[in-house]
Design an enzyme around this catalytic site. Sequence first.
Site: not given
Length: 1096
Positions: A169-170, A174, A219, A222-223, A443, A445
Amino acid sequence: MFPVILYDHPSIKPDVQFTKDAETQTQQGPSGQVTLCSFSLSYSLDMVYCDFSVFVDQILRNMEASLTARDRVGIQDFVLLDAYTSESAFLDNLRKRFHENFIYTYIGTLLVSVNPYKDLDIYSKKQMDTYMGVNFFELPPHIYALADNVFRTMLSEFNNHFILISGESGAGKTEASKKILQFYAVSCPSTTLLNNVRDRLLLSNPVLEAFGNAKTLKNDNSSRFGKYMDIQFDHQGGAVGGHIINYLLEKSRVVHQNHGERNFHIFYQLVEGGDEELLRWLGLERNCQHYRYLVQGDCAKVSSINDKSDWKTVRKALSVTEFSESDMEHLFGIIASVLHLGNIKFEADARGYAALNNNQEMLWLLGIPAQVLEQGLTHRKIEARTEEVLSPFSVDHAVYARDALAKAIYGRTFNWLVNKINESLANKDSSRKMVIGLLDIYGFEVFNVNSFEQFCINYCNEKLQQLFIELTLKSEQEEYEMEGIEWEPVPYFNNKIICELVEEKHRGIISLLDEECLRPGEATDVTFLEKMEEKISGHPHFLTHKLADQKTRKTLDRGDFRLLHYAGEVTYCVLGFLDKNNDLLYRNGKEVMRQSKNAIVKHCFPSTEPDSKRRPETVVTQFKSSLVGLTEILMSKEPWYIRCIKPNEAKQPGCFDDVLVRHQVKYLGLMEHLRVRRAGFAYRRKYEIFLQRYKPLSPDTWPNWKGTAAEGVRCLIKHLGYKSDEYKMGRTKIFIRHPRTLFATEDAFQVCKHKLATRIQAKYKGYKVKGDYLKQREAGQCPQNEILSKVMASHSCEVTCLFICCRFIKGFITRNQPACIDNSEYLAYVRQSYLTRLKENLPKTILEKDSWLTPPPIMQEVVFLFSHTAAASKNCMRYVYYSQYYHPICLHVSIFQLLLKAQTSALFKGKKENYPFSVCRPFLDTRISKSFLVTESYSVPVVKYDRNGFRPRLRQLIFTQEAAYLLEEAKIKQRIDYSSLKGVSVSNLSDNFLILHVTCDDIKQKGDLVLQCDYLFEALTKLCAFANKQNCIKVVQGSVRFDIQPGREGFVDFKSGQESMVYRAKNGHLMVVSLELRHCSAVVNLPTTDQALYVF
């Protein structure tokens, strides 16, 4: 004529051209990186429009800098790292490029992207145009290069592809998917219909981000769901549709957020950006602090997020993606209802049961009667044989039921939203379409506290890593096999053991979790942990506090378990696993929702949905099934990869945290991928590309190589002194084992360019001085100019004749010297004059031995040239045939060679594209050592393509007087009697394929042969000589049908393209793509006399 080298540099504009026929393609990378693509082979001094000496000085400085560029900005492809097994070397190269704003680096065709946390001017329309239609490695690494290469490969091979975008994330996943969509929106063909589809594809992103993304600790956007999007293209490359599949939305975020995190963006956008009338209609206030579901993270306001602006974007996007006003009203009503639902509070009555203490919020909940909703939130319906009983909730159970209902409403609404977008993207044309898939998925985590969501996400990454390694190894092996290079097994960590630990039936963690969730009795998170300790203790990748040694126990709490993933250790807190996996919504909760007046809610909770007494599938089981489906989708497509890396936790530009990046490099599997790519050879390139770049390094290949590209490369590396263990020659590519070999070649090339530039500078200075002198002389003779021009005009013809006579006399004087500029025109005149006279004075009969015209001395060379070159003219052939016996100049001419060439001309002239290039190549008696062959035979190496699957196999094809044989290392694989040879098919393009059609009556007999031969014209001409089958050879267009065996047929499709390829198409046909030949040899279009001149 001298070569001109063009560079792309901030101070050297690409539009300054110094060539008349420019073949140069300039490149531009971030920070003005100087990169040479290619250079032209001619220039004209009258095209110079600027101060050339200044330009050349800049070139020289740039070339000196390019020799040290690798030390400053790193290597743009990790495959070329010498210390490719060293993580430190990998990080050092990544850091160098990051600090120079080169955020993209390759590992072969995999793209590594580092988030710069700032805007870079590398995504403009100009940049998109630069990368369109350019070979993958010609320009500096860029996401546009990968997107363009995927697009062009799809169009040329007519097959499906996917791009896997992964990272934590980050890291910029995206954003990467957005850049790819924007590139396709610009690069694809444009019509009104296609533009509508393009707009919907682009604007589906802000809608899905609003409803599926949230601010987390790592993030701000974040998705919180996985997304796979198919972009559908027609045969011309136009985007005609799309389809989206979503995975594992983090529904728990609706009701709970950790400190420093937010709920999904849409809640804040509605409260902050919605107009007053809309908020009043929804019963909302413009203050996020008034809603329990929005304040748990204590960060409703974020400086990097503009909720008001994003709200406008979402409203516009919903309109473009065909959401009606009614749809939007119902959708916003659901969002508001979830906020109201979160504000409902419970208190215990006298008996300890839950009761509502605030009915105000009930008025805004989806048009459901307050009494029905209250009963649904405070009671559970239980079936007892033939009757139903309402069982009251405790306060805790009521809170659980309320939150479960909120999660269910939002989760089902999100699925409805995705389906609605899919309807707007649906392609109405049912004909077959090509697809590029974009997989933007969470991804790996690792947080301070890792729960059920991290377990599912990391399991997903384990599965994708397993798929990634399998596909990478498979593609590498296939390339080596296609090129005839021996494959060397690659040692790598196989994470199958971890996947089995999680998903194995009856013993895996998922099975144990489901078993604990579904069993009767008091099941808790602790009993689940105890069951894992009982069933999978002793597994090398599983550890708990109870199973650990004394030292490790200090790092584990009693409610933790630890998994050793491929990316490293992750400790999970078991608390909440069962509740999140069950994700139960009581049956009467569904019944309450069915009484809503909201159309979307009615659709999401249909009355036709069976109220089975069986418990629904758990969350993790559903997720496991969706991963199986995703794997099947990906296995059916060709893979491409983008690995995104976050350089620091603070989101600061220019900051590179080595520890953080090293961790990501490890869990993204980048070192594994690099080891696979470097298992055999670090560098591989098509012969044509390698020769085009490095041909100045050898006098034999510079400036123009006349033979095949493979022969040119072989000549070049022999001159460079490559050792036998440093390279391998494949069928279409050269493979170089060590980066240092390539770098030594590149550095030699840079020095060579320096010398060439110096020559250009010297020539230009001479030209400039001469020009200055002529201007001065013209200025001094100004009064005489008018008279002189009149004299020159009246005597122009005489002046021209004078120059011609001077050249003729000079040529006559030097006629006995080797051919040079002074005598070339004279010698050409002598040849033409002799042939013209010979044509008019041929002997009348073959007995007139002494009536041949005496040839000039220069014509003695015809003996050599005629023995190595085929004259395409039958008349010329006849003259030479007579002169074999009756004139001394042709005593050594090979009659058989000329007859074969004439036969080839009759078969292929004007029918097959690459025939003209075979004219100057002499035919040999055989292409394999004669010691292995019988007399009166011809043998040639070929590649045979299997009838089933079209796998390439190296074979030898032998023609004898009785039959043709296909051999593998002296073992006969197939014998073809000439009487059973029905025909031979070849295409009209520039490929080297032939199909031997044989009579096949018995099912046990082998069918037709599909072969590829580098000496196609020679082999077929020899076949005619041995088998007398001239009429059986057919030159066809398009496709060729062949018999696999009686009753089964196959097809070979032929087409032209930018590079030659052979592959099995999705329709099961063998697709042969040959290079387009725009310019044929001039000898084909010459008249008969000129052909003879060409030969002489």
